[in-house]
Design an enzyme around this catalytic site. Structure first.
Site, short mmCIF file in Angstrom:
data_model
loop_
_atom_site.label_atom_id
_atom_site.label_comp_id
_atom_site.label_asym_id
_atom_site.label_seq_id
_atom_site.Cartn_x
_atom_site.Cartn_y
_atom_site.Cartn_z
N LYS A 18 0.91 -1.41 -0.01
CA LYS A 18 0.23 -0.58 0.23
C LYS A 18 0.94 1.17 0.03
CE LYS A 18 -1.69 1.71 4.39
NZ LYS A 18 -1.51 2.94 4.40
N ASN A 19 2.17 1.40 1.07
CA ASN A 19 2.37 2.43 1.06
C ASN A 19 3.36 3.18 0.26
OD1 ASN A 19 1.26 2.77 3.49
ND2 ASN A 19 2.73 2.60 4.39
N CYS A 112 -5.23 11.98 12.18
CA CYS A 112 -5.90 11.54 12.37
C CYS A 112 -5.79 10.56 13.11
CB CYS A 112 -5.47 10.77 10.84
SG CYS A 112 -3.59 9.13 11.70
N ARG A 117 -0.06 14.30 12.31
CA ARG A 117 0.18 14.35 11.18
C ARG A 117 0.12 15.47 10.71
NH1 ARG A 117 -1.26 8.80 9.46
NH2 ARG A 117 0.56 8.78 8.46
N ASP A 300 4.50 0.77 12.02
CA ASP A 300 3.35 0.08 11.24
C ASP A 300 3.40 -1.83 12.02
OD1 ASP A 300 3.60 1.35 8.24
OD2 ASP A 300 2.75 2.32 9.86
N ARG A 392 -9.04 -0.53 5.38
CA ARG A 392 -7.53 0.19 3.70
C ARG A 392 -6.83 -0.50 3.55
NH1 ARG A 392 -7.51 6.15 6.95
NH2 ARG A 392 -5.98 6.46 5.56
C1 EPZ Z 1 3.89 6.62 5.94
O1 EPZ Z 1 3.56 8.22 6.46
C2 EPZ Z 1 2.97 5.82 5.80
N1 EPZ Z 1 2.22 6.05 5.28
C3 EPZ Z 1 2.92 5.21 7.66
O2 EPZ Z 1 1.89 4.15 7.48
C4 EPZ Z 1 3.89 4.72 8.18
O3 EPZ Z 1 3.45 4.56 9.92
C5 EPZ Z 1 4.72 6.43 8.14
O4 EPZ Z 1 5.56 6.93 7.15
C6 EPZ Z 1 6.58 5.90 9.45
O5 EPZ Z 1 6.90 4.39 8.31
C7 EPZ Z 1 2.52 6.09 3.50
O6 EPZ Z 1 3.42 5.96 3.25
C8 EPZ Z 1 1.14 6.59 3.35
P1 EPZ Z 1 6.10 10.24 8.06
P2 EPZ Z 1 3.39 8.88 6.99
O7 EPZ Z 1 6.04 11.12 7.37
O8 EPZ Z 1 4.67 9.92 5.39
C9 EPZ Z 1 6.14 13.09 11.80
C10 EPZ Z 1 -0.16 2.20 8.04
O9 EPZ Z 1 0.10 2.43 8.82
N2 EPZ Z 1 5.88 14.33 10.60
O10 EPZ Z 1 7.51 9.47 7.77
O11 EPZ Z 1 3.18 10.23 7.29
C11 EPZ Z 1 5.21 12.87 11.53
O12 EPZ Z 1 3.66 13.57 12.60
C12 EPZ Z 1 0.62 4.06 7.96
O13 EPZ Z 1 0.12 2.23 6.68
C13 EPZ Z 1 6.02 15.83 10.96
O14 EPZ Z 1 6.27 15.95 11.89
O15 EPZ Z 1 5.18 9.04 8.02
C14 EPZ Z 1 5.40 11.22 12.89
O16 EPZ Z 1 5.67 11.65 13.83
C15 EPZ Z 1 0.30 4.98 8.73
N3 EPZ Z 1 6.16 16.67 9.88
C16 EPZ Z 1 6.98 11.09 11.57
O17 EPZ Z 1 6.84 12.72 11.73
C17 EPZ Z 1 6.02 16.54 8.48
O18 EPZ Z 1 6.65 17.10 7.49
C18 EPZ Z 1 7.04 10.18 10.82
O19 EPZ Z 1 5.74 10.41 9.79
C19 EPZ Z 1 6.23 14.68 8.92
C20 EPZ Z 1 5.93 14.37 9.11
#
Ligand code: EPZ
Length: 411
Positions: A18-19, A112, A117, A300, A392
């Site tokens: 998915k990701n 969410c 996020r 995850d 999802r």
């Molecule tokens: C991706 O989310 C995945 N989703 C998530 O999978 C996964 O948990 C995550 O990466 C971490 O591996 C998809 O790829 C669609 P991040 P993403 O940006 O890109 C903070 C699932 O269950 N952050 O690496 O949103 C954020 O809040 C989903 O399949 C900021 O603060 O993850 C989080 O605490 C859930 N500012 C941390 O960083 C930003 O600009 C990691 O987020 C971006 C992120």
């Protein structure tokens, strides 16, 4: 509905990730010709991202696990609110839209269940490339008179920010270097796809990614990598139910942390020709785990692994370092008799002899998966509500679990 007590046995195949497919479908906006994507899982999130790019003017058709995208008709730059609010990951279309149209208008993705996020690092990266981003009436509006390569340091190796910047930089003037980039396999799959379209992305999978902008990108054909999180969820399910399951269509290298943890807990994990075989045990030992960015233990799989620790012998400490609120499954597991207390970013899980089935609610995708796993080993029946969260991210989860002996049905 899940009825517990049956060890899982047999073999199950993992679907496309998915990701990986979400950013890759977003990146098809950059293509100058038809894009064919194979091994696409049938998931509601995939449906949503396809609707997003269709709403921009791309033509998208799906045949089984194959998606064809023809982006030549794209003439809009606004991703509709009702779609982005369904799936915040739609924000990864922003970088590609900016590169193709010189502007992008995306409803600000809310938070969410697992956290606020924020997308500050996405925006910092796009601004570094020469975009101007404003927030108007709940919409992010980005414009540029032409993206120019830049050196961007990410304060945190954010997956989404790395992907958004990579896509925007692929057609910027000059070279972009992303430092402290995310190293997840899904980032590598996206980089490979961009290169198949004629992009020049180097270093994906390490913490330094170099992108040389090109003036145009062509069409491409790409197969999505297997979903390491779905695979890990099945590996944990097999171990937890003291089963014997061959999980097929996996990339072992993507699963090292969860293989290590399952072995630590006392499960047997062996590599076979077509996949990984897990033999579980009814007396698994407690384990400590700390989620980290790749190549550490994936956040995850934190909830699915917690389900296993609730019936392991001893006390496990599970620390979530990536998201600030990813313990929503704890209260639901406690309704099934689990003994868990949260101290800051750590959940202390005292193993119990058995869980008991109960009516529970899925709060987010991976929490829902954890509840199914707990139901597989609980005494009696577990009714899981809000399973739309699970659909999802897990293709045909009921049928796949039934095929390896689970007593599970969809109401
Ligand atoms: C991706 O989310 C995945 N989703 C998530 O999978 C996964 O948990 C995550 O990466 C971490 O591996 C998809 O790829 C669609 P991040 P993403 O940006 O890109 C903070 C699932 O269950 N952050 O690496 O949103 C954020 O809040 C989903 O399949 C900021 O603060 O993850 C989080 O605490 C859930 N500012 C941390 O960083 C930003 O600009 C990691 O987020 C971006 C992120």
């Amino acid at each position: 509905m899940v009825k517990g007590g049956r060890p899982l046995t047999g073999k199950v195949a993992v679907s496309g990730a998915k990701n990986a497919v979400l950013p890759i479908i977003a990146a098809s906006v950059l293509a100058g010709g038809q894009v064919q994507i194979d091994d696409v899982p049938n998931l509601t999130d995939v449906e949503t991202i396809c609707q997003v790019i269709s709403s921009l003017g791309a033509s998208v058709s799906r045949e089984g696990n194959q998606i064809l995208v023809n982006p030549t008709g794209i003439d809009a730059y606004e991703a509709p609110h009702e779609l982005v609010s369904q799936m915040r990951a739609s924000v990864v279309v922003m970088g590609a839209l900016l590169a193709r149209m010189g502007r992008a208008k995306i409803s600000h993705p809310g938070g969410c269940a697992i956290g606020t996020r924020p997308i500050n690092w996405h925006l910092k990266g796009l601004e570094a490339l020469g975009a101007e981003v404003k927030i108007n009436h709940g919409y992010l509006e980005a414009t540029t008179s032409g993206l120019v390569g830049a050196r961007i340091y990410l304060d945190f190796p954010s997956v989404g920010a790395t992907e958004n910047i990579m896509m925007a930089a692929s057609m910027a003037k000059g070279v972009t270097v992303i430092e402290n980039a995310a190293q997840e396999p899904e980032v590598v799959d996206l980089a490979n796809f961009l290169n198949e379209m004629g992009g020049k992305v180097r270093g994906a999978g390490t913490n330094i990614i170099k992108i040389e902008g090109v003036s145009s990108l062509g069409g491409a054909t790409h197969s999505i990598i297997p979903d390491r999180i779905e695979a890990g969820s099945f590996l944990v399910a097999a171990a937890l139910t003291a089963g014997d399951v061959l999980v097929e269509n996996v990339i072992v290298d993507h699963l090292k942390p969860v293989i290590a943890k399952l072995r630590e807990a006392g499960a047997e994990v062996s590599e076979e020709e077509t996949g990984l075989r897990v033999r579980g045990s009814s007396s698994l030992s407690a384990i400590d785990v700390k989620t980290q960015v790749h190549p550490g233990f994936p956040t995850d799989l934190q909830a699915p692994l917690m389900a296993l620790t609730t019936v392991a012998q001893g006390t496990s400490i599970i620390t979530e370092t990536v998201f600030e609120n990813r313990f929503m499954h704890v209260d639901e597991l406690k309704r099934m008799g689990a003994r868990i207390r949260i101290e800051g970013r750590a959940a202390i899980v005292e193993g119990v002899r058995t869980l008991t089935g109960a009516p529970v609610k899925a709060t987010d995708l991976r929490a829902g998966a954890a509840l199914i796993l707990a139901g597989l080993v609980a005494e009696g029946e577990t009714e899981i509500d809000n399973i739309y969260h699970i659909d999802r991210g897990y293709e045909s989860i009921v049928e796949k679990l039934q095929s390896i002996g689970a007593d599970i049905s969809r109401r």
